[in-house]
Design an enzyme around this catalytic site. Structure first.
Site, PDB file in Angstrom:
ATOM      1  CG  ASN A  91      -1.272   1.311   2.048  1.00  0.00           C
ATOM      2  OD1 ASN A  91      -2.697   1.988   1.159  1.00  0.00           O
ATOM      3  ND2 ASN A  91      -1.319   1.663   2.701  1.00  0.00           N
ATOM      4  CB  SER A 138      -3.315   1.050  -8.938  1.00  0.00           C
ATOM      5  OG  SER A 138      -2.477   2.024  -9.594  1.00  0.00           O
ATOM      6  CB  SER A 139      -3.596   6.536  -8.261  1.00  0.00           C
ATOM      7  OG  SER A 139      -4.056   7.769  -8.280  1.00  0.00           O
ATOM      8  CE1 TYR A 152       0.612   8.043  -5.849  1.00  0.00           C
ATOM      9  CE2 TYR A 152      -1.492   8.845  -7.367  1.00  0.00           C
ATOM     10  CZ  TYR A 152      -0.766   7.982  -5.879  1.00  0.00           C
ATOM     11  OH  TYR A 152      -1.725   8.000  -5.365  1.00  0.00           O
ATOM     12  CE  LYS A 156       0.122   4.767  -6.133  1.00  0.00           C
ATOM     13  NZ  LYS A 156      -0.140   3.887  -5.487  1.00  0.00           N
TER      14      LYS A 156
HETATM   15  N1  NAP Z   1      -5.221   9.448  -0.089  1.00  0.00           N
HETATM   16  C1  NAP Z   1      -5.972   9.407  -1.322  1.00  0.00           C
HETATM   17  O1  NAP Z   1      -6.508  10.459  -1.966  1.00  0.00           O
HETATM   18  C2  NAP Z   1      -5.209   7.915  -2.844  1.00  0.00           C
HETATM   19  C3  NAP Z   1      -6.006   7.542  -3.653  1.00  0.00           C
HETATM   20  C4  NAP Z   1      -5.562   7.502  -5.083  1.00  0.00           C
HETATM   21  C5  NAP Z   1      -4.402   6.432  -4.374  1.00  0.00           C
HETATM   22  N2  NAP Z   1      -4.170   5.836  -2.734  1.00  0.00           N
HETATM   23  C6  NAP Z   1      -2.845   5.901  -2.791  1.00  0.00           C
HETATM   24  O2  NAP Z   1      -3.623   4.393  -1.177  1.00  0.00           O
HETATM   25  C7  NAP Z   1      -2.608   4.100  -0.903  1.00  0.00           C
HETATM   26  C8  NAP Z   1      -2.480   4.906   0.949  1.00  0.00           C
HETATM   27  O3  NAP Z   1      -2.308   6.264   0.101  1.00  0.00           O
HETATM   28  P1  NAP Z   1      -2.833   6.809   2.072  1.00  0.00           P
HETATM   29  O4  NAP Z   1      -2.867   8.578   1.336  1.00  0.00           O
HETATM   30  O5  NAP Z   1      -3.758   6.198   2.724  1.00  0.00           O
HETATM   31  O6  NAP Z   1      -1.061   7.561   2.767  1.00  0.00           O
HETATM   32  P2  NAP Z   1      -0.992   7.721   3.577  1.00  0.00           P
HETATM   33  O7  NAP Z   1      -1.741   8.875   4.030  1.00  0.00           O
HETATM   34  O8  NAP Z   1       0.237   9.008   3.545  1.00  0.00           O
HETATM   35  O9  NAP Z   1      -0.247   6.858   4.606  1.00  0.00           O
HETATM   36  C9  NAP Z   1       0.739   6.724   4.175  1.00  0.00           C
HETATM   37  C10 NAP Z   1       1.030   5.385   5.073  1.00  0.00           C
HETATM   38  O10 NAP Z   1       2.667   4.317   4.492  1.00  0.00           O
HETATM   39  C11 NAP Z   1       3.727   4.983   5.465  1.00  0.00           C
HETATM   40  N3  NAP Z   1       4.554   5.027   4.846  1.00  0.00           N
HETATM   41  C12 NAP Z   1       5.242   6.206   3.758  1.00  0.00           C
HETATM   42  N4  NAP Z   1       6.435   6.114   3.195  1.00  0.00           N
HETATM   43  C13 NAP Z   1       6.912   4.868   4.542  1.00  0.00           C
HETATM   44  C14 NAP Z   1       8.242   4.116   3.338  1.00  0.00           C
HETATM   45  N5  NAP Z   1       8.984   4.110   2.408  1.00  0.00           N
HETATM   46  N6  NAP Z   1       8.323   3.055   3.962  1.00  0.00           N
HETATM   47  C15 NAP Z   1       7.506   2.689   5.292  1.00  0.00           C
HETATM   48  N7  NAP Z   1       6.034   2.821   5.298  1.00  0.00           N
HETATM   49  C16 NAP Z   1       5.862   3.963   4.752  1.00  0.00           C
HETATM   50  C17 NAP Z   1       3.132   5.656   6.932  1.00  0.00           C
HETATM   51  O11 NAP Z   1       3.991   5.782   7.241  1.00  0.00           O
HETATM   52  P3  NAP Z   1       5.288   7.073   8.313  1.00  0.00           P
HETATM   53  O12 NAP Z   1       5.115   8.274   7.203  1.00  0.00           O
HETATM   54  O13 NAP Z   1       5.615   6.806   9.089  1.00  0.00           O
HETATM   55  O14 NAP Z   1       6.787   5.889   7.369  1.00  0.00           O
HETATM   56  C18 NAP Z   1       1.388   5.632   6.639  1.00  0.00           C
HETATM   57  O15 NAP Z   1       1.468   4.594   7.644  1.00  0.00           O
HETATM   58  C19 NAP Z   1      -1.370   4.396  -1.254  1.00  0.00           C
HETATM   59  O16 NAP Z   1      -0.554   3.447  -2.487  1.00  0.00           O
HETATM   60  C20 NAP Z   1      -1.863   5.790  -2.417  1.00  0.00           C
HETATM   61  O17 NAP Z   1      -1.207   6.079  -3.529  1.00  0.00           O
HETATM   62  C21 NAP Z   1      -4.394   7.176  -1.914  1.00  0.00           C
END
Ligand code: NAP
Length: 253
Positions: A91, A138-139, A152, A156
């Site tokens: 993820n 993905s996204s 990005y 993805k």
């Molecule tokens: N949010 C959206 O709108 C959205 C939309 C489409 C897709 N996505 C996808 O969904 C997934 C999750 O997104 P999110 O928005 O929930 O993410 P997020 O809020 O940025 O959370 C990311 C998580 O990953 C950890 N992390 C980040 N970099 C890391 C690394 N290098 N090694 C290990 N852990 C790491 C963070 O903790 P630490 O910072 O402590 O490492 C946190 O627990 C991603 O693949 C993102 O591309 C998100």
């Protein structure tokens, strides 16, 4: 409907907050033992403590998935401590950003390679499961033009192709592979909260693109992932499921 998740062992990367955390919370509530990682040790400890309240085994690791050796060693240790691995959800993402060569490497190493390395490392455990399931995050940025060209978005897209081809390769070993494309997902501390305060114009335009006038939430993505990960989705493999609240406008056949 019983998803058949009770007693399954799941490993989710990047799961102290946001979508990853919602996935872990839901899998634990459904009776899975879970392993989660993130970089912040304090946040991993807190997440492990909180998820344990569901009464399941929880394994945590403060790991940067960009560091291949550290990451692979943690995956192996996590699977050993859980007593196997039935479900893997890579993820973590390096996130979006204006293009530069630095971004391309970061998104390649984190989004793509952490997924590939994770699938390869855990494949023996997933095969042993008999119900192995990988759900790659993905996204919708991979599916339609999204503001500006970004590493990005392209990385993805690579994950969707990888998921499909891997599903063909490991299907005979009873491992299913699917991908999920969330649309914009809003939560406290997440990217869209930040965009709301730093780029109100982009935030408002994105909101207007949602037919029902609201962003999706991490829990809504988690329900899609939990279904795909579960034995209840036994017939679904090689699919890319768009979970975007109607954000994308293409016709999907
Ligand atoms: N949010 C959206 O709108 C959205 C939309 C489409 C897709 N996505 C996808 O969904 C997934 C999750 O997104 P999110 O928005 O929930 O993410 P997020 O809020 O940025 O959370 C990311 C998580 O990953 C950890 N992390 C980040 N970099 C890391 C690394 N290098 N090694 C290990 N852990 C790491 C963070 O903790 P630490 O910072 O402590 O490492 C946190 O627990 C991603 O693949 C993102 O591309 C998100």
């Amino acid at each position: 409907m019983d998803l058949g998740l009770r007693g399954k062992k799941a490993i989710v990367t990047g799961a102290t907050k946001g979508i990853g955390r919602a996935i872990v919370d839901l899998l634990a509530a459904e009776g899975c033992d879970v392993a989660l990682c993130a970089r912040s040790e304090d946040e991993v400890e807190a997440a492990v403590r909180e998820v344990k309240a569901a009464g399941v085994e929880v394994v945590g690791g403060a790991v940067n998935v960009r560091n291949a050796d550290e990451y692979k060693a943690w995956l192996e240790k996590a699977a050993e401590e859980l007593g196997g691995c039935d479900i893997f959800v890579p993820n973590v993402s390096a996130g979006g950003g204006m293009d530069s060569e630095k971004n391309w490497w970061k998104n390649f190493e984190i989004d793509v390679l952490h997924t590939v390395r994770g699938c390869e490392t855990l494949m023996p455990q997933l095969e042993k499961s008999g119900h192995g399931s990988i759900v790659i995050i993905s996204s919708t940025n991979a599916l339609e033009t999204f503001y500006v060209p970004m590493a990005y978005n392209a990385m993805k897209a690579a994950l969707i192709t990888y998921a499909k081809q891997l599903s063909q390769f490991v299907g005979k070993r009873n491992v299913r592979v699917n991908s999920v494309c969330p649309g914009p997902i809003y939560f406290e501390g997440g990217a869209w909260e930040m965009i709301k305060s730093t780029n109100a114009k982009m935030y408002e335009a994105t909101l207007r693109a949602m037919p029902n006038g609201r962003f999706g939430g991490p829990d809504e993505v988690a329900r899609v992932v939990a279904f795909l990960a579960s034995p209840a989705a036994s017939i679904v493999s090689g699919a890319n499921v768009v979970a975007d609240n109607g954000f994308t406008k293409r016709v999907q056949y």
